[in-house]
Scaffold this active site. Structure first.
Site, PDB file in Angstrom:
ATOM      1  N   CYS A   1       0.843  -1.191   0.000  1.00  0.00           N
ATOM      2  CA  CYS A   1       0.000   0.000   0.000  1.00  0.00           C
ATOM      3  C   CYS A   1       0.878   1.240   0.000  1.00  0.00           C
ATOM      4  O   CYS A   1       2.070   1.174   0.277  1.00  0.00           O
ATOM      5  CB  CYS A   1      -0.895  -0.001   1.228  1.00  0.00           C
TER       6      CYS A   1
ATOM      7  N   TYR B   1      -6.076 -13.106  -3.572  1.00  0.00           N
ATOM      8  CA  TYR B   1      -5.563 -12.606  -2.295  1.00  0.00           C
ATOM      9  C   TYR B   1      -6.341 -13.217  -1.135  1.00  0.00           C
ATOM     10  O   TYR B   1      -7.538 -12.967  -0.986  1.00  0.00           O
ATOM     11  CB  TYR B   1      -5.697 -11.077  -2.287  1.00  0.00           C
TER      12      TYR B   1
ATOM     13  N   HIS C   1      -3.427 -11.947   5.323  1.00  0.00           N
ATOM     14  CA  HIS C   1      -3.385 -10.764   6.189  1.00  0.00           C
ATOM     15  C   HIS C   1      -4.677 -10.476   6.947  1.00  0.00           C
ATOM     16  O   HIS C   1      -4.809  -9.387   7.522  1.00  0.00           O
ATOM     17  CB  HIS C   1      -3.030  -9.509   5.366  1.00  0.00           C
TER      18      HIS C   1
ATOM     19  N   ASP D   1       3.291  -9.060   9.756  1.00  0.00           N
ATOM     20  CA  ASP D   1       4.059  -9.285   8.531  1.00  0.00           C
ATOM     21  C   ASP D   1       5.090  -8.180   8.319  1.00  0.00           C
ATOM     22  O   ASP D   1       6.169  -8.427   7.793  1.00  0.00           O
ATOM     23  CB  ASP D   1       3.090  -9.323   7.338  1.00  0.00           C
TER      24      ASP D   1
END
Ligand code: ADP
Ligand code: SF4
Length: 691
Positions: free
Chosen positions: A31, A172, A175, A267
């Site tokens: 991001c 995806y 997360h 992460d």
């Protein structure tokens, strides 16, 4: 110079389904706070990564349908065909430099409150949406029609992504950000239908989506599957053994396994809370579950470590977000054997704060990050000088070092004068505090660059007075002399000093860093700065055996570090070190032997018996050099001085990233004709107006 033979393995091509990565350097999705608002800036930034040698350059998460938005976070969108050109521009920039373009399609579902679209969020279970801000919004449970619709929307986005020119189209599931992870994890999925319960059921939707994606675009595009191998919640969340079974069941279905930890804060831990390669125990052994390549991250900047990960069969591709932000040219520099030129990530997560504050990505180490398009800055290139005028840079902290080395690269003759015996300024001092050792890389990169610049002369142990500055007689003078912490408690809460008895023991972070500490047993650390320093000082004093009370007017310790995803870890560490945390408390007075704290709501005061108070509040520019120089302004012309410019903390204290940026900006703009009054110094994109 070619790469060292033991690193050559990193430059082998890797086949990923129908496409081939030119080497093993893989910029995983990350991001950046630019997204749909700043598409050209974003495209340029990704293009620079490709130019720097990354074989694969990915987007951030791309919202695939309007029914799930993650406002206020600014990501990319692929809601309909009108979003294609912005994405195509990025893919094109990436292709121009020979890299593969990857896109991470996301449907946030139960972690998207839909504050923009006002659609009702949905997920496997009817739960409150999981956001950082406790939005008072719940998701509804998806029924069979919803699942069928979502598959249809995903497929439509996949086809659009292909039309936009992407070579890798992600599924995806990592997360805890998005519907697929939510379906995988038992803590979100309590379903009793064929999408809940057993492992096979929980992976069903993920399998269907991978199959549909492959069927639609698999002939020309690779389909990576991104999954989290552990949520670090024990058996309450996804855990390694369970995820191994999931990977085993899907083994060769995706073209690539991209393995991470969940959530994002685990992460992308800062260097204060995780070493380089901290994920390694979690990714070890994944490769034996599949014949497809595996990519993983670990804030890797050590080339030996990267090469050994490939040799040992842990990873096929070295994934990187932060190392690629700090140095978009990392692969190229390694390939050319230019190890001294690498700007190693310091693990501070200022980059992450861009996403959390909805502002364009910035980086402590790389001041050009996010400025490639809007200011035309480049991490490796800078315009040659346009005058012969010499520059005197005073102060070798982050601002002075950046200014001096960037000016040196432009070809200016530069003198860098530093009062201390070493380079680095605040970075040299702060890097000695608990957990901040990696921050010294801010100095080390610039010191190594200065070594290669014969036109920059460095003078250590040279505290310059105003008269000495005049004696130098350089036309340009840069004051990068930094700032010191205040001793009067002025900060966010108090804009005027508070009553402090003259014989009370009052310390600042400067005293702690300089080791100027009297014998102390009970200490109050009052943090009205709210970034890392208060927490770090409390930690340092607790480690010295002090009984520490940490008080803050905020609700929690180091509250701004929510933006660097550290707050939780900091509070945990302080509590485990025995630090007593007093929230919502303002310091109102300090007397010998005690301090007065007041509740921020009621004003009710209480006395705290302490030997000393450490004030972590605001800073003020160091010394009187600037004022002394201004007093001599009348002599500037005789001395040949044309301009005196304060930058960084010497102008207005802020983060190290601000100081580095200020140094770069000075160097970039020197001898640039001043823009016309109504011309902005940077470009921005304006939305097209519709009727
Ligand atoms: P910034 O973050 O803006 O770079 P720092 O506080 O890290 O600021 O660095 C400022 C540096 O300037 C320190 O290393 C300090 O020793 C040095 N300095 C301060 N005053 C003088 C001076 N008069 N002459 C030379 N160096 C100075
Ligand atoms: Fe690394 Fe900090 Fe730059 Fe992020 S901001 S890439 S953590 S140096």
């Amino acid at each position: 110079m070619p790469p060292h033979p033991s690193h050559a393995i990193l430059f082998e091509p890797v086949r990923i389904g129908p496409v081939t990565a030119r080497n093993r350097f893989y910029q995983v999705p990350h991001c950046n706070g630019m997204g749909y608002r700043d598409p050209s800036a974003l495209a340029e930034m990704r293009g620079v990564k490709a130019e720097g040698g990354w074989a694969v350059v990915c987007t951030e998460q791309v919202e695939l349908h309007y029914s799930s938005d993650i406002t206020p976070f600014i990501e990319l969108r692929l809601w309909d065909d009108r979003d294609i050109p912005a994405l195509a521009k990025m893919a094109e920039k990436i292709h121009q430099h020979g890299a593969l373009a990857g896109i991470e399609l996301a449907y946030n579902g139960m972690n998207g409150p839909n504050l923009y679209s006002r659609e009702v969020p949905m997920g496997p279970a009817p739960l409150p949406v999981a956001t950082f801000t406790y939005d008072p919004v719940q998701a509804r449970r998806m029924d069979k029609t919803d699942i069928a619709n979502l598959r249809k929307w995903h497929l439509a986005a996949v086809k659009r992504a292909k039309r936009a020119g992407f070579d890798l189209i992600y599924v995806y599931a990592a997360h805890a950000l998005g519907f697929l992870h939510h379906f995988l994890s038992r803590r979100y999925n309590d379903r009793t239908d064929e999408y809940g319960g057993s492992l096979e059921n929980r992976i069903r939707l993920m399998r269907e989506i991978v199959e549909e994606t492959k069927d639609a675009v698999g002939d020309t595009c690779a389909v990576p599957l991104r999954i989290s191998v552990d949520e670090l919640l024990g058996e309450g969340g996804l855990y390694r053994e369970e995820v191994e079974d999931m990977i085993g069941l899907m083994a060769d279905l995706p073209d690539l396994w991209d393995v991470t930890l969940a959530g994002w804060e685990n992460d992308s831990r800062t260097s204060r809370f995780a070493e380089e390669g901290a994920q390694e125990p979690f990714i070890l052994g994944i490769k034996r579950l599949t014949t497809k390549p595996v990519v993983g991250v670990g804030r890797y900047t050590s080339v030996d470590r990267m090469a050994s990960l490939v040799r040992k069969g842990v990873l096929d591709l070295i994934g990187a977000a932060r190392p690629s932000i700090a140095d978009p040219f990392l692969p190229r520099k390694l390939e050319e054997g230019r190890l001294d030129d690498i700007r190693e990530c310091i693990g501070c997560n200022i980059c992450v704060s861009g996403d959390f504050t909805q502002s364009p990505l910035r980086c402590t180490q790389n001041p050009t990050m996010g400025e490639e398009w809007r200011r035309g800055w480049h991490p490796e290139r800078i315009r040659p000088k346009t005058s012969e005028k010499k520059v005197l840079v005073i102060g070798a902290g982050p601002a002075g070092l950046e200014a001096a080395h960037a000016l040196g690269k432009r070809g200016y003759d530069v003198a860098l004068a530093e009062a201390g015996k070493e380079l680095g300024g605040r970075v040299a001092r702060e890097a000695k505090l608990p957990g901040l050792a990696a921050w010294i890389r801010v100095r080390d990169y610039r010191a190594l660059q200065l070594n290669q610049l014969p036109n920059v002369e460095t003078y250590l142990a040279s505290r310059l007075s105003a008269e000495e500055v005049l004696e130098f007689g350089f036309p340009r003078v840069v004051l990068a002399t930094g700032a010191l912490w205040r001793r009067d408690a002025v900060g966010h809460a108090h804009t005027m000093p508070i009553p402090i008895a003259p014989d009370a023991v009052v310390l600042t972070p400067d005293d702690v860093m300089d080791g100027r500490l009297p014998p102390l047993k009970r200490v109050l650390v009052w943090d009205d700065e709210h970034y890392y320093m208060g927490g770090v000082v409390a930690e340092a004093l607790a480690a010295k055996g002090c009984a520490v009370v940490y008080a803050t007017p905020a609700s929690e310790a180091s509250t701004w570090t929510r933006n660097t995803m550290e707050q939780h870890f900091i509070q945990k560490r302080l509590l485990e070190a025995g630090v007593k945390i007093e929230s919502f408390k303002t310091l109102t007075a300090i007397a010998p032997g005690h301090a007065t704290l007041a509740c921020v709501f009621t004003g009710r005061e209480e006395m705290l018996a302490v030997d000393a108070v450490v004030l972590v509040t605001a800073r003020l520019p160091t010394g009187t050099l600037h004022a002394d120089l201004l007093a001599l302004e009348g002599s500037f012309a005789d001395a040949g001085i044309e301009q005196v410019t304060a930058i960084g903390d010497a102008l207005a204290p802020a983060t190290i990233a601000h100081a580095v940026y200020a140094g770069r900006r000075y160097a970039e703009e020197l001898d640039e004709p001043a823009p016309a009054e109504d011309v902005m110094p940077f470009r921005r994109e304006i939305a097209e107006l519709l009727d």
